[in-house]
Design a protein around this motif. Structure first.
Motif, PDB file in Angstrom:
ATOM      1  N   LYS A 120      -2.269 -13.797  -2.630  1.00  0.00           N
ATOM      2  CA  LYS A 120      -1.929 -12.838  -3.687  1.00  0.00           C
ATOM      3  C   LYS A 120      -2.391 -13.285  -5.068  1.00  0.00           C
ATOM      4  CE  LYS A 120       2.788 -14.526  -4.503  1.00  0.00           C
ATOM      5  NZ  LYS A 120       4.214 -14.157  -4.527  1.00  0.00           N
ATOM      6  N   ASP A 121      -2.557 -14.591  -5.264  1.00  0.00           N
ATOM      7  CA  ASP A 121      -3.009 -15.072  -6.574  1.00  0.00           C
ATOM      8  C   ASP A 121      -4.454 -14.672  -6.858  1.00  0.00           C
ATOM      9  OD1 ASP A 121      -0.554 -16.209  -6.959  1.00  0.00           O
ATOM     10  OD2 ASP A 121      -1.146 -18.200  -6.240  1.00  0.00           O
ATOM     11  N   ARG A 122      -5.203 -14.298  -5.835  1.00  0.00           N
ATOM     12  CA  ARG A 122      -6.593 -13.898  -6.027  1.00  0.00           C
ATOM     13  C   ARG A 122      -6.719 -12.438  -6.447  1.00  0.00           C
ATOM     14  NH1 ARG A 122      -9.618 -16.691  -0.778  1.00  0.00           N
ATOM     15  NH2 ARG A 122      -8.865 -18.822  -1.157  1.00  0.00           N
ATOM     16  N   PHE A 123      -5.634 -11.687  -6.342  1.00  0.00           N
ATOM     17  CA  PHE A 123      -5.668 -10.268  -6.683  1.00  0.00           C
ATOM     18  C   PHE A 123      -5.219 -10.073  -8.129  1.00  0.00           C
ATOM     19  CE2 PHE A 123      -5.496 -10.368  -2.139  1.00  0.00           C
ATOM     20  CZ  PHE A 123      -6.201  -9.265  -1.718  1.00  0.00           C
ATOM     21  N   ILE A 124      -5.999  -9.278  -8.862  1.00  0.00           N
ATOM     22  CA  ILE A 124      -5.646  -9.029 -10.254  1.00  0.00           C
ATOM     23  C   ILE A 124      -4.496  -8.024 -10.326  1.00  0.00           C
ATOM     24  CG2 ILE A 124      -7.960  -9.566 -11.078  1.00  0.00           C
ATOM     25  CD1 ILE A 124      -8.531  -6.590 -11.272  1.00  0.00           C
ATOM     26  N   TYR A 125      -3.718  -8.123 -11.366  1.00  0.00           N
ATOM     27  CA  TYR A 125      -2.563  -7.248 -11.613  1.00  0.00           C
ATOM     28  C   TYR A 125      -1.497  -7.383 -10.521  1.00  0.00           C
ATOM     29  CZ  TYR A 125      -6.034  -5.033 -14.636  1.00  0.00           C
ATOM     30  OH  TYR A 125      -7.017  -4.801 -15.566  1.00  0.00           O
ATOM     31  N   CYS A 126      -1.537  -8.481  -9.769  1.00  0.00           N
ATOM     32  CA  CYS A 126      -0.550  -8.658  -8.699  1.00  0.00           C
ATOM     33  C   CYS A 126       0.721  -9.265  -9.279  1.00  0.00           C
ATOM     34  CB  CYS A 126      -1.111  -9.539  -7.586  1.00  0.00           C
ATOM     35  SG  CYS A 126      -0.005  -9.692  -6.173  1.00  0.00           S
ATOM     36  N   SER A 127       1.459  -8.423 -10.001  1.00  0.00           N
ATOM     37  CA  SER A 127       2.740  -8.826 -10.574  1.00  0.00           C
ATOM     38  C   SER A 127       3.597  -7.583 -10.725  1.00  0.00           C
ATOM     39  CB  SER A 127       2.556  -9.519 -11.933  1.00  0.00           C
ATOM     40  OG  SER A 127       2.002  -8.624 -12.881  1.00  0.00           O
ATOM     41  N   GLU A 128       4.877  -7.772 -10.751  1.00  0.00           N
ATOM     42  CA  GLU A 128       5.786  -6.633 -10.827  1.00  0.00           C
ATOM     43  C   GLU A 128       5.610  -5.866 -12.127  1.00  0.00           C
ATOM     44  OE1 GLU A 128      10.492  -5.679  -9.890  1.00  0.00           O
ATOM     45  OE2 GLU A 128       9.754  -7.752  -9.961  1.00  0.00           O
ATOM     46  N   GLU A 129       5.236  -6.577 -13.201  1.00  0.00           N
ATOM     47  CA  GLU A 129       5.053  -5.911 -14.487  1.00  0.00           C
ATOM     48  C   GLU A 129       3.821  -5.006 -14.483  1.00  0.00           C
ATOM     49  OE1 GLU A 129       5.375  -9.157 -14.062  1.00  0.00           O
ATOM     50  OE2 GLU A 129       7.473  -9.388 -14.693  1.00  0.00           O
ATOM     51  N   ASN A 130       2.810  -5.346 -13.677  1.00  0.00           N
ATOM     52  CA  ASN A 130       1.573  -4.559 -13.618  1.00  0.00           C
ATOM     53  C   ASN A 130       1.463  -3.757 -12.326  1.00  0.00           C
ATOM     54  OD1 ASN A 130       0.498  -5.515 -16.126  1.00  0.00           O
ATOM     55  ND2 ASN A 130      -0.011  -7.445 -15.105  1.00  0.00           N
ATOM     56  N   ALA A 131       2.609  -3.388 -11.763  1.00  0.00           N
ATOM     57  CA  ALA A 131       2.599  -2.689 -10.479  1.00  0.00           C
ATOM     58  C   ALA A 131       1.840  -1.369 -10.552  1.00  0.00           C
ATOM     59  CB  ALA A 131       4.028  -2.446 -10.006  1.00  0.00           C
ATOM     60  N   ASP A 132       1.895  -0.681 -11.700  1.00  0.00           N
ATOM     61  CA  ASP A 132       1.200   0.603 -11.826  1.00  0.00           C
ATOM     62  C   ASP A 132      -0.314   0.443 -11.775  1.00  0.00           C
ATOM     63  OD1 ASP A 132       3.608   1.864 -12.017  1.00  0.00           O
ATOM     64  OD2 ASP A 132       3.619   1.949 -14.210  1.00  0.00           O
ATOM     65  N   LYS A 133      -0.830  -0.697 -12.222  1.00  0.00           N
ATOM     66  CA  LYS A 133      -2.266  -0.952 -12.148  1.00  0.00           C
ATOM     67  C   LYS A 133      -2.656  -1.521 -10.792  1.00  0.00           C
ATOM     68  CE  LYS A 133      -2.876  -1.898 -17.107  1.00  0.00           C
ATOM     69  NZ  LYS A 133      -3.335  -2.911 -18.087  1.00  0.00           N
ATOM     70  N   PHE A 134      -1.712  -2.209 -10.157  1.00  0.00           N
ATOM     71  CA  PHE A 134      -2.009  -2.890  -8.902  1.00  0.00           C
ATOM     72  C   PHE A 134      -2.230  -1.901  -7.766  1.00  0.00           C
ATOM     73  CE2 PHE A 134      -0.472  -5.482  -5.197  1.00  0.00           C
ATOM     74  CZ  PHE A 134      -1.576  -6.324  -5.154  1.00  0.00           C
ATOM     75  N   LEU A 135      -1.447  -0.856  -7.728  1.00  0.00           N
ATOM     76  CA  LEU A 135      -1.618   0.164  -6.689  1.00  0.00           C
ATOM     77  C   LEU A 135      -1.137   1.506  -7.218  1.00  0.00           C
ATOM     78  CD1 LEU A 135       1.051  -0.370  -3.873  1.00  0.00           C
ATOM     79  CD2 LEU A 135       1.324  -1.128  -6.186  1.00  0.00           C
ATOM     80  N   THR A 136      -1.638   2.572  -6.627  1.00  0.00           N
ATOM     81  CA  THR A 136      -1.336   3.924  -7.092  1.00  0.00           C
ATOM     82  C   THR A 136      -0.042   4.425  -6.461  1.00  0.00           C
ATOM     83  OG1 THR A 136      -2.574   4.982  -5.301  1.00  0.00           O
ATOM     84  CG2 THR A 136      -3.809   4.381  -7.278  1.00  0.00           C
TER      85      THR A 136
END
Length: 758
Positions: free
Chosen positions: A204-220
């Motif tokens: 998961k550390d290799r994926f960008i925006y993989c954080s709860e704060e950036n959940a809207d950018k991480f997936l639709t």
């Protein structure tokens, strides 16, 4: 529903809260009348501002898509309803069983799949009967669900320029003009393009925006609904085999409905900025006035509904665009046909409409007596007993009409359409691969090996019933890629089921052929019955219209049978495909599509094939007519079967399009009116919340997009196989698809529940 009783009663004699001192102290220097008037105006303004505040609070409560904490977004909604007697009797056995199932299901969802629930009591719903469970997926549930279903998520930004339509590139870059067909998308709704990879929690550390704060950018939101739906499908609700999944709870009425929420209201006020993707899509895609001539915002459609819906609208748009060229050629061919009607270049029409054939009466010595009689050129009766001889010249009008379509230009058009069909398919393959590459779904079917839950549970049950390890081995197969055993169905069982399903398909196809034969008998009988009454009304010229009337009504009867048989066979095809127990969803859909398409091919085209290739060749000759029992076989008119072929094609093609469009938009609208106004809350201050609005909308058809694709594929067959019979078929297909895109867009955004993304 928000209780509006907590607001102060401003119409009572008490002073509004927070304004107790307004107007209470009197200024001796002011005019008492003016002071009283100013105080009344202030109170009036105050009342209006507070009422506006109440309306704004109500509007906010209706539009919210969050839990009461205002932070947890609602990913899914489950609804159930209790009967009056069940609510009154808390100890009812059936109610207790369903309550136990719901509670156990909720407990497993929270424990195993990290879902959070918020319950809304029926006292807050408009009908006072429906309970709602609002579902939110936690961050841990998102991570586990994304890995479980193999979602491709962003690992880096894509710095490559996205493809721009050639027309937009030409107008904006070189001509410095704005493309009038490009949708005007605000900058804040621009969708970035990422490079993606299948998600793994360990990476998961290799994926960008993989954080709860950036959940809207991480997936639709569409991807979130996929994760929640997968979790709801897997969660159990009892100890027995088969007691799992939201679909079973829906089928046994434990839950009434399960659906993801639409993203707020779809309408906006004038000059108001878009607040949600749904509002953007409505104004820039589905609106009948602002968007009818615009290109489709395909990336935004994909983001809101998922890849499967996005690919469907990509296909419809590409197909509709390519119909423009055969439409233009078809109109030119039609104009040429009109010119042949005027000049009568066809020999048959020239014979029927030119100078009558001279015939003479002779005396006993063979010498002509008197002037030639031009009206004694008779044709054989169209039936045996009731019909009389008729004049060849009575076919003049119909033979001229056939020249609209039966001329040399239609042969040229048929050749052009054969080349068009090949080019269209090749360019669609190119478009498809480009879109799949851009959306990272190019290897979807190859990578999608996750079995259907129904398949897994059924095979696990079969394995549990086996008494020996050797018997269990038939249901397992080693997968060297994943280094584990996959569940499989024994090939001999699957083959037996496939043969049985194909036998059912052949049987239904024979039923269609029997119906075509029955319509032929109907046409023969109607033509014979109407001939004499029409002759007595207007002579042979009118009597010749009996066959034409029989052809028109026969085509209408055939259309009715076609639509009815489609509905019947859809249900049979689903039962057969479910019984086959296909392993993956792709295999299930491929099997279902094969059955439906083969049947619809026979259903739609059999009557047209008969008129084009068989009718007229089975008649026989005077004195040796072929018969069906005592009835003479169906035959063409003297000018051929082409006009009747055109009539059959027009009625089936246009009738199918009109009926399908009426059904697609009419039935959801009627269901919405029924659900909304038959359960309308009498309290005007009651809040009509977003989940309540979406609950009142009808759900998507259980077949998903399969009927939509089949409708266009059948239409594609009409305009390629039989285009010579009706050169304007591409024009009507173009108009239909132009309307179809906007109707489907309106249906998906406004008149039906938001479908689960796939």
């Amino acid at each position: 529903m928000t209780d509006m009783a907590s607001y102060p009663n401003l119409e009572s004699e008490t002073t509004p809260i927070g304004f107790e001192g307004v107007g209470s102290a009197e200024d001796p220097k002011k005019d008492p009348v003016a002071t009283s008037r100013d105080t009344a105006d202030e109170k009036k303004d105050l009342l209006e501002s507070v009422e506006e505040g109440k309306k704004e609070a109500k509007r906010s409560a209706e539009e919210t898509v969050y839990f009461e904490d205002g932070k947890s977004k609602i990913d899914f909604v489950l609804a159930y309803r209790l009967k009056d007697e069940e609510r009154d009797n808390k100890h009812d056995d059936d109610q207790k069983k369903r309550d136990d199932k719901r509670n156990k299901f909720r407990e497993n969802c929270e424990k195993e799949y990290h879902l959070v629930f918020e319950e809304q009591d029926c006292s807050d719903s408009p009908d006072q009967k429906t309970y709602y469970w609002k579902v939110h997926c936690t961050w841990q549930g998102i991570l586990e669900g994304a890995e479980r279903i193999g979602l491709r998520l962003p690992i880096s930004d894509n710095t490559l320029d996205s493809r721009v339509h050639w027309r937009t590139r030409l107008m904006e870059r070189y001509l410095k003009l704005k493309d009038p067909f490009a949708p005007n998308i605000p900058e804040k709704f621009n969708i970035p393009h990422y490079l993606t990879a299948p998600f793994r929690i360990r990476d998961k550390d290799r994926f960008i925006y993989c954080s709860e704060e950036n959940a809207d950018k991480f997936l639709t939101e569409a991807q979130r609904s996929m994760i929640v739906w997968d979790s709801l499908q897997r969660a159990g609700y009892g100890p027995k085999d088969g007691q799992y999944g939201i679909e079973r709870l829906l089928s046994n009425k434990t839950f009434l409905d399960a659906f993801p929420l639409h993203d707020g209201p779809y309408q906006t006020k004038k000059d108001e900025e878009f607040k949600s993707l749904r509002q953007l899509l409505y104004k820039r895609w589905a609106h009948p006035l602002y968007a009818f001539h615009k290109n489709q915002p395909l990336n935004h459609i994909r983001q809101y509904f998922g890849e499967k819906v996005g690919m469907y609208f990509t296909w419809v748009g590409h197909y509709t665009y390519w119909l423009l060229w055969p439409t233009i050629i078809g109109i030119i061919v039609m104009l040429y046909g009109i010119s042949t009607v005027v000049t009568s270049r066809n020999p048959i029409a020239a014979d029927a409409c030119g100078e009558p054939f001279p015939t003479y009466q002779f005396n006993g010595s063979g010498v002509p007596v008197g002037p030639p009689d031009s009206y004694t050129f008779y044709m054989c009766p169209i039936c045996d007993t009731r019909c009389d001889f008729w004049y060849f010249q009575s076919e003049c009008t119909a033979s001229r009409a056939s020249l609209l379509f039966d001329n040399g230009a239609t042969v040229f058009f048929a050749v052009v359409m054969s080349f068009w069909a090949v080019l269209f398919l090749e360019f669609w393959k190119r478009k498809q691969f480009v879109t799949q590459h851009y959306w990272d779904t190019l290897d979807f079917e190859a990578a999608e090996q996750r079995p259907r839950i129904q398949f897994e549970r059924k095979i696990e049950k079969e394995i549990a019933s086996c008494k020996t390890e050797q018997a269990k081995e038939k249901y397992r197969r080693w997968n060297p890629v994943h280094e584990k055993y996959d569940l499989v169905q024994p090939s001999h069982r699957l083959l037996t089921k496939v043969i049985a399903g194909f036998s059912g398909l052949v049987f239904m196809a024979m039923v269609v052929i029997i119906i075509v034969f029955a319509v032929i008998i109907y046409r023969i009988a109607i033509a014979a019955l109407l001939y004499l009454p029409l002759v007595s009304i207007g002579g042979n010229a009118v009597g010749a219209g009996a066959s034409l009337f029989a052809s028109i009504t026969g085509a209408c009867v055939q259309l009715v049978f076609i639509m009815v048989m489609n509905v019947v066979y859809k249900k049979i095809a689903v039962l057969l495909t479910t019984w086959e127990l296909r392993r993956t969803q792709t295999e299930y859909e491929d099997s279902l599509i094969f059955k439906l398409y083969i049947f619809q091919f026979v259903n739609y085209y059999s009557s047209i094939f008969y008129i084009a290739f068989f009718r007229g060749n089975l008649v026989g000759y005077p004195g040796g007519f072929n018969r069906v029992g005592a009835v003479r076989w169906d035959e063409c008119a003297t000018y051929g079967c082409f006009l009747e072929l055109t009539i059959q094609l027009i009625i089936i093609l246009l009738g199918k399009q009109i009926l399908n469009n009426c059904v697609e938009i009419g039935i959801p609208l009627i269901k919405w009116i029924k659900n909304r106004f038959f359960h309308k809350d009498e309290d005007e201050d009651a809040v009509y919340a977003r989940w309540e609005r979406d609950f009142d909308l009808p759900a998507q058809d259980s077949f998903g997009l399969i009927p939509e694709y089949l409708e266009l594929v059948i239409q594609y067959g009409f305009i390629t196989i039989f285009v010579a019979a009706f050169p304007l078929a591409p024009l009507f297909a173009l108009l239909n698809n132009w309307v179809e895109i906007r109707l489907d867009a309106y249906k998906y955004l406004v008149t039906q529940k938001r479908p689960v993304a796939e």
